[in-house]
Design a protein around this motif. Structure first.
Motif, PDB file in Angstrom:
ATOM      1  N   VAL A  17       0.709  -9.221  -6.607  1.00 22.03           N
ATOM      2  CA  VAL A  17       0.834  -7.448  -5.553  1.00 22.03           C
ATOM      3  C   VAL A  17       1.846  -6.417  -5.273  1.00 22.03           C
ATOM      4  O   VAL A  17       2.404  -6.996  -5.101  1.00 22.03           O
ATOM      5  CB  VAL A  17      -0.196  -7.397  -4.960  1.00 22.03           C
ATOM      6  CG1 VAL A  17      -1.263  -6.612  -4.273  1.00 22.03           C
ATOM      7  CG2 VAL A  17      -1.614  -8.585  -4.881  1.00 22.03           C
ATOM      8  N   TRP A  18       1.697  -5.063  -5.481  1.00 14.66           N
ATOM      9  CA  TRP A  18       2.439  -4.075  -5.061  1.00 14.66           C
ATOM     10  C   TRP A  18       1.871  -3.142  -4.059  1.00 14.66           C
ATOM     11  O   TRP A  18       0.685  -2.979  -4.420  1.00 14.66           O
ATOM     12  CB  TRP A  18       3.765  -3.674  -6.328  1.00 14.66           C
ATOM     13  CG  TRP A  18       4.959  -2.984  -5.945  1.00 14.66           C
ATOM     14  CD1 TRP A  18       5.202  -1.721  -6.757  1.00 14.66           C
ATOM     15  CD2 TRP A  18       5.755  -3.453  -4.927  1.00 14.66           C
ATOM     16  NE1 TRP A  18       6.503  -1.761  -5.705  1.00 14.66           N
ATOM     17  CE2 TRP A  18       6.855  -2.470  -5.202  1.00 14.66           C
ATOM     18  CE3 TRP A  18       5.987  -4.562  -3.956  1.00 14.66           C
ATOM     19  CZ2 TRP A  18       8.346  -2.942  -4.741  1.00 14.66           C
ATOM     20  CZ3 TRP A  18       6.981  -5.025  -4.104  1.00 14.66           C
ATOM     21  CH2 TRP A  18       8.229  -3.570  -3.630  1.00 14.66           C
ATOM     22  N   TYR A  19       2.762  -1.882  -3.589  1.00 18.85           N
ATOM     23  CA  TYR A  19       2.281  -1.205  -3.296  1.00 18.85           C
ATOM     24  C   TYR A  19       2.899  -0.143  -3.376  1.00 18.85           C
ATOM     25  O   TYR A  19       4.017  -0.316  -3.550  1.00 18.85           O
ATOM     26  CB  TYR A  19       1.892  -0.961  -2.139  1.00 18.85           C
ATOM     27  CG  TYR A  19       2.966  -1.718  -0.869  1.00 18.85           C
ATOM     28  CD1 TYR A  19       3.152  -0.349  -0.028  1.00 18.85           C
ATOM     29  CD2 TYR A  19       3.711  -3.252  -1.005  1.00 18.85           C
ATOM     30  CE1 TYR A  19       4.060  -0.860   0.518  1.00 18.85           C
ATOM     31  CE2 TYR A  19       4.695  -3.411  -0.204  1.00 18.85           C
ATOM     32  CZ  TYR A  19       5.106  -2.028   0.688  1.00 18.85           C
ATOM     33  OH  TYR A  19       6.088  -2.127   1.552  1.00 18.85           O
ATOM     34  N   MET A  20       2.418   1.203  -2.696  1.00 20.56           N
ATOM     35  CA  MET A  20       3.092   2.588  -2.884  1.00 20.56           C
ATOM     36  C   MET A  20       2.557   3.196  -1.231  1.00 20.56           C
ATOM     37  O   MET A  20       1.382   3.442  -1.411  1.00 20.56           O
ATOM     38  CB  MET A  20       2.378   3.214  -4.037  1.00 20.56           C
ATOM     39  CG  MET A  20       3.227   2.558  -5.590  1.00 20.56           C
ATOM     40  SD  MET A  20       2.523   4.337  -6.923  1.00 20.56           S
ATOM     41  CE  MET A  20       3.550   5.541  -5.944  1.00 20.56           C
ATOM     42  N   LYS A  21       3.235   3.797  -0.766  1.00 19.71           N
ATOM     43  CA  LYS A  21       2.562   4.791   0.352  1.00 19.71           C
ATOM     44  C   LYS A  21       3.318   6.195   0.736  1.00 19.71           C
ATOM     45  O   LYS A  21       3.912   6.944  -0.495  1.00 19.71           O
ATOM     46  CB  LYS A  21       3.400   4.333   1.687  1.00 19.71           C
ATOM     47  CG  LYS A  21       3.601   2.816   2.153  1.00 19.71           C
ATOM     48  CD  LYS A  21       4.497   2.584   3.352  1.00 19.71           C
ATOM     49  CE  LYS A  21       4.197   3.097   4.017  1.00 19.71           C
ATOM     50  NZ  LYS A  21       5.037   3.175   5.888  1.00 19.71           N
ATOM     51  N   LYS A  22       1.869   6.747   1.034  1.00 14.34           N
ATOM     52  CA  LYS A  22       2.256   8.915   0.832  1.00 14.34           C
ATOM     53  C   LYS A  22       1.177   9.362   1.865  1.00 14.34           C
ATOM     54  O   LYS A  22       0.244   8.542   2.227  1.00 14.34           O
ATOM     55  CB  LYS A  22       1.685   9.001  -0.245  1.00 14.34           C
ATOM     56  CG  LYS A  22       1.461  10.414  -0.929  1.00 14.34           C
ATOM     57  CD  LYS A  22       0.388  10.942  -1.903  1.00 14.34           C
ATOM     58  CE  LYS A  22       0.806  12.078  -1.497  1.00 14.34           C
ATOM     59  NZ  LYS A  22      -0.353  13.114  -2.704  1.00 14.34           N
ATOM     60  N   HIS A  23       2.249   9.733   1.971  1.00 16.06           N
ATOM     61  CA  HIS A  23       1.925  10.278   4.162  1.00 16.06           C
ATOM     62  C   HIS A  23       1.455  11.545   3.485  1.00 16.06           C
ATOM     63  O   HIS A  23       2.054  12.488   3.471  1.00 16.06           O
ATOM     64  CB  HIS A  23       3.432  10.880   4.680  1.00 16.06           C
ATOM     65  CG  HIS A  23       4.042  10.014   5.336  1.00 16.06           C
ATOM     66  ND1 HIS A  23       3.820   8.532   6.070  1.00 16.06           N
ATOM     67  CD2 HIS A  23       5.818   9.645   4.865  1.00 16.06           C
ATOM     68  CE1 HIS A  23       4.512   7.804   6.035  1.00 16.06           C
ATOM     69  NE2 HIS A  23       5.988   8.472   5.631  1.00 16.06           N
ATOM     70  N   ILE A  24       0.198  12.306   4.048  1.00 18.67           N
ATOM     71  CA  ILE A  24      -0.843  13.288   4.257  1.00 18.67           C
ATOM     72  C   ILE A  24      -0.602  13.740   4.982  1.00 18.67           C
ATOM     73  O   ILE A  24      -0.417  15.218   4.994  1.00 18.67           O
ATOM     74  CB  ILE A  24      -2.024  12.692   4.147  1.00 18.67           C
ATOM     75  CG1 ILE A  24      -2.334  11.032   3.662  1.00 18.67           C
ATOM     76  CG2 ILE A  24      -2.974  13.700   4.207  1.00 18.67           C
ATOM     77  CD1 ILE A  24      -3.168  10.884   3.500  1.00 18.67           C
ATOM     78  N   ASP A  25      -0.217  13.303   6.398  1.00 12.89           N
ATOM     79  CA  ASP A  25       0.385  14.683   7.170  1.00 12.89           C
ATOM     80  C   ASP A  25       0.707  13.139   8.297  1.00 12.89           C
ATOM     81  O   ASP A  25       1.507  12.973   8.367  1.00 12.89           O
ATOM     82  CB  ASP A  25      -0.699  15.249   7.488  1.00 12.89           C
ATOM     83  CG  ASP A  25      -2.462  14.470   8.569  1.00 12.89           C
ATOM     84  OD1 ASP A  25      -2.020  12.971   8.615  1.00 12.89           O
ATOM     85  OD2 ASP A  25      -3.569  14.463   8.320  1.00 12.89           O
ATOM     86  N   TYR A  26       0.631  13.937   9.602  1.00 15.58           N
ATOM     87  CA  TYR A  26       1.940  13.777  11.138  1.00 15.58           C
ATOM     88  C   TYR A  26       1.060  12.431  11.361  1.00 15.58           C
ATOM     89  O   TYR A  26       1.749  11.331  12.008  1.00 15.58           O
ATOM     90  CB  TYR A  26       2.073  14.205  11.854  1.00 15.58           C
ATOM     91  CG  TYR A  26       0.697  14.399  12.295  1.00 15.58           C
ATOM     92  CD1 TYR A  26       0.148  14.174  13.579  1.00 15.58           C
ATOM     93  CD2 TYR A  26       0.026  16.247  12.686  1.00 15.58           C
ATOM     94  CE1 TYR A  26      -1.297  14.174  14.914  1.00 15.58           C
ATOM     95  CE2 TYR A  26      -1.036  16.515  13.030  1.00 15.58           C
ATOM     96  CZ  TYR A  26      -1.800  15.727  14.295  1.00 15.58           C
ATOM     97  OH  TYR A  26      -2.756  15.890  14.958  1.00 15.58           O
TER      98      TYR A  26
END
Length: 859
Positions: free
Chosen positions: A327-336
């Motif tokens: 398993v691997w993952y990615m993160k992405k900020h949407i707002d604060y």
């Protein structure tokens, strides 16, 4: 009718045979050709060929000219004049050679006499490797052998089989290339140990040869039929024990089995003695496609194996999956406060899945909470969710088939690039073929001992279709390179990230790479050029992914002046992930430029994109206007330093100014003098005494001001459109005949108006300065008729510039000379002074009811 057709056919055949026989007879009617020692000779032997004419078959016209010619095929080998010719021929090749004898009676005519064929061959060799076989218990005996070299002659082969009790079977083969024969004899198993002997003999015109005898028994030559009706059954639907079954001939004692997965090329072989059509397999893999084949033999040590049976292909049952998911993952900020988590996992191998994966179970839990926050089941290999940016989060992913599920894979969701000390150094990507990229890096300095593993991640930078999958592989902490080949396509650019993992901390570095590249097919398309704070802002569209042909390294912006033959200037811009604009500062204003762009990869520069024209609007150049402005200012100052020009300009501006723009004139009734000396019923004005002294002392006289028309300017129309008729007042007031007597024909000349205006001013000043006892003789000049305009009731103030009006004491001649042009009035606004002044009282007018003003000032 059928009998008639059959009779005709037989007659036709008979005629053809007769013609052939006659042709054969007629072929040698003139003579004969003889061959000695034989028409069939061995290779290397010599042969004598003779040709002779029959009596009276020579040349009839010239008998002495008879010439016999011998041909080998079509080549002349000998000739002689006469009735007989003989020739010895050697070195003939293997096979058949044709000789022909002809008679020449002239140079141009040759008659065929006869011909002969000579065959050259060899003695047959001894047949080798004689073997016999019988297919099945009820088959027939067939023997095969090697003939040896070709004899080039007709050769007959005879197969002879001798058995017990003096039984003999033989059969001859007339085929030129005979190497096998079926005797049509079935050997029975009554005497399985009885011996049989087989031998083959080859015979032709030059000799014969026989093979060595081959001795065998029934068990030696019988080949059982291949097994049939093969099937497999797994006990309790488990691969722990699978039973393979088949049917076979009754005399079979030994079987061999082979099987393999469909994905493999090598077989696994097992032998089964006296299996009786059954064998247990204990090492099969679950949920795997297998191929099975079986062969049989009648004896353990003797005999021939049967042919392999037809293949049985089947899939084994499922088992509970083993191992864990990658398993691997990615993160992405949407707002604060929110972030998006995308999880990816790889498909399990067949050996790990051990069945069809039905779904994946994903759980999401905050570390501080006891209960699972979110649980989801999906059939895809990815999952996305939005969670708060606060807190520590843990995800688990497991796979399940019909028999069970794997152990969950735990993953802490942390910042993938949060630990800068763990970032790998010097990450680079180099092409290693059409579909491979070699990624290399260096360890992260002092933090290298803490690294537990590296993860290399790659993804297509500009996908050409749907969102491409995320690819990754794991590497040991001692390995500083990785060869990536999964989902790698030529002429595509990939974003490559290398992560160093140490517990829950991650550090990353990235680069771009491609497996194969060349110059882009075209340059960027410029869609807009605009001015921004003195610079030129250029915006363009990205080159389509299928035309980039690899990783773009730089953009170049070219520009040059329009219709210029000079070399263009350029600006090189490093490529970024999403560039679309750039500003340049060194363009000259008010110059038209032509601009275009190109893109560069490691292989070269693209053709130019579209061309756009642009002209930068410049700011005002003060140096151009400064000198003329100074000159004009000096001239204007010089002109206005002269009084004459100042007066002319002032008159012109006063004539153009509308009356409602005039400065407000104070009301005499509000003056200090008027307040000091009330009038009418309260207090009698000094002016009453002044007027009384002028007339009758017993009866005071009132100051009477006669109304006259205003002098009409020379530029105005002589007849005012709103002028009232005789006997009518303006705005509903009646005008007396005395007032009307002062009409336009009685207007004084312009010069008189100037003088009278000055007297009026002096009189006003004098009236304001006299006391109650003042005498009329103290007046500097007698009261004269003043030409004034009709003062409206809402206006009528003295001019604000009354000090400017000339005094009667000044010489009139000078004033008339200087102010003579001042009669011109250029005002485009209508004058309200054309309305006659009306009174609500008697003909006598006192100062409290009089408002004097100048509605149209003319100096």
């Amino acid at each position: 009718m059928a009998h008639t057709v059959g009779g005709c056919s037989l007659a036709l055949i008979f005629i053809i045979v007769l013609l052939l026989v006659k042709a054969n007879i007629d072929a040698c009617k003139r003579g004969d050709v003889t061959v000695e020692p034989s028409h069939v000779i061995s290779l290397g032997s010599a042969v004598n060929i003779s040709c002779s004419l029959k009596p009276e078959q020579g040349c009839s016209q010239y008998p002495s000219f008879n010439m016999l010619i011998l041909y080998k095929f079509n080549r002349r080998i000998n000739f002689l004049h006469g009735h007989f010719l003989s020739s010895q021929v050697t070195g003939l090749p293997l096979g058949t050679t044709v000789f022909l004898c002809k008679l020449a009676c002239s140079k141009n005519k040759e008659l065929r006499i006869c011909g002969a064929e000579i065959s050259v061959g060899v003695v047959p060799e001894q047949p080798q490797n004689l073997s016999c076989i019988q297919k099945g218990a009820h088959g027939t005996v067939t023997c095969i052998w090697d003939r040896g070299r070709d004899t080039h002659l007709y050769t007959a082969y005879t197969l002879q089989l001798n058995g017990p009790k003096n039984l003999t079977w033989w059969k001859q083969c007339n085929d030129h290339y005979c190497d096998h024969l079926d005797l049509g004899v079935n050997l029975t198993p009554e005497l399985p140990e009885s011996s049989y002997t087989a031998q083959v003999t080859a015979i032709n015109s030059l000799g014969s040869a026989s093979s060595l005898p081959s001795t065998f028994t029934f068990l030696d030559i019988v080949r059982p039929l291949p097994p049939w009706d093969i099937r497999i059954k797994c006990v309790n639907a488990s691969v722990n024990k699978c039973i393979l079954q088949w049917r076979d001939e009754g005399l079979v004692l030994l079987n061999r089995l082979r099987y393999r997965p469909n994905s493999s090329k090598s077989w696994k072989m097992v032998h089964a003695t006296n299996a009786k059509g059954r064998y247990d397999l204990l090492d099969l893999k679950p949920f795997t496609e297998y191929e099975f084949q079986i062969s049989s033999k009648l004896h353990l040590h003797k005999g021939i194996w049967s042919d392999w049976s037809e293949s049985l292909r089947t899939q084994t049952p499922e088992e509970e999956p083993t191992g864990t998911l990658d398993v691997w993952y990615m993160k992405k900020h949407i707002d604060y406060s929110r972030q998006q988590i995308s999880l990816f996992w790889k498909n399990m191998s067949m050996s790990e899945a051990r069945g069809k994966i039905l779904h994946y179970r994903v759980t999401l839990q905050e570390v501080a909470m006891v209960k699972v926050t979110l649980q989801n089941i999906t059939e895809h290999t990815s999952w996305t969710w939005v969670i708060p940016r606060t807190g520590n989060w843990v995800v688990t992913v497991s796979a399940a088939n019909s028999k069970g599920s794997t152990l969950p894979t735990y993953l802490n969701i942390t910042d993938l690039c949060g630990a800068g000390l763990l970032a790998p150094r010097q990450v680079s990507a180099n092409s290693k073929g059409v579909d491979d990229i070699m990624v290399t890096w260096e360890h992260p300095g002092k933090a290298a001992p803490a690294v537990q593993e590296y993860v290399v991640e790659w993804r297509e930078l500009h996908p050409r279709g749907d969102m491409p999958p995320l690819n990754w592989l794991r590497s040991t902490p001692y390995n500083m390179s990785a060869l990536i080949s999964e989902n790698i396509k030529p002429y595509s650019c990939y974003e490559i990230n290398v992560y160093a993992l140490s517990g829950d901390q991650r550090g990353c570095s990235s680069t771009w790479g491609n497996s194969k590249h060349k110059a882009p097919r075209r340059g960027p398309y410029i869609n807009a050029i605009s001015e921004e704070k003195g610079s030129v802002l250029i915006s363009w569209n990205e080159i389509p992914a299928q035309e980039q042909m690899g990783c773009i390294l730089h953009y170049r912006i070219y520009w040059k002046e329009q219709d210029s033959n000079s070399q263009p200037q350029l600006c090189e811009i490093p490529y970024r992930v999403s560039p679309n604009s750039h500003s340049i500062d060194n363009l000259q204003p008010r110059v038209t430029y032509v601009l275009w762009m190109t893109a560069l990869t490691a292989a070269g520069e693209s053709p130019p994109g579209n061309k756009r024209e642009f002209c930068l609007p410049g700011k005002a150049n003060w140096s151009v206007f400064l000198a003329p402005s100074i000159c004009v200012a000096v001239v204007i100052v010089g002109i206005f330093s002269m009084r004459f020009f100042r007066q002319k300009v002032f008159v012109l501006l006063s004539a153009l100014r509308p009356q409602w723009c005039s400065k407000e004139i104070p009301d005499p009734a509000n003056s200090t003098w008027a307040k000091k000396y009330p009038i009418m019923e309260k207090t009698q004005l000094p002016s009453d005494r002044l007027l009384t002294d002028w007339s009758n002392p017993e009866e005071p006289e009132l100051l009477v001001i006669n109304e006259v028309l205003q002098v009409t300017p020379v530029f105005r129309h002589p007849h005012h459109p709103n002028w009232p008729d005789k006997g009518r007042g303006v705005q509903g007031h009646y005008t007396s005949e005395e007032d009307a007597a002062y009409s336009a024909p009685s207007l004084p000349p312009p010069k008189a108006l100037i003088a009278e205006t000055g007297q009026l001013v002096d009189l006003y000043k004098m009236l304001g300065s006299r006391g109650p006892d003042s005498k009329p003789e103290h007046l500097t000049s007698p009261l004269t008729v003043l030409s004034v305009d009709y003062l409206p009731t809402h206006e009528g103030y003295l001019p604000s510039n009354i000090e400017y009006l000339p005094s009667h004491e000044d010489p009139i001649t000078d004033s008339l000379e200087e102010l003579e042009p001042q009669h011109i009035c250029l005002s485009v606004f209508p004058s309200s002074s054309l309305h006659p002044l009306t009174f609500s009282c008697d003909k006598k007018l006192t100062l409290d009811r009089l408002k004097m003003g100048c509605s149209s000032l003319m100096l």
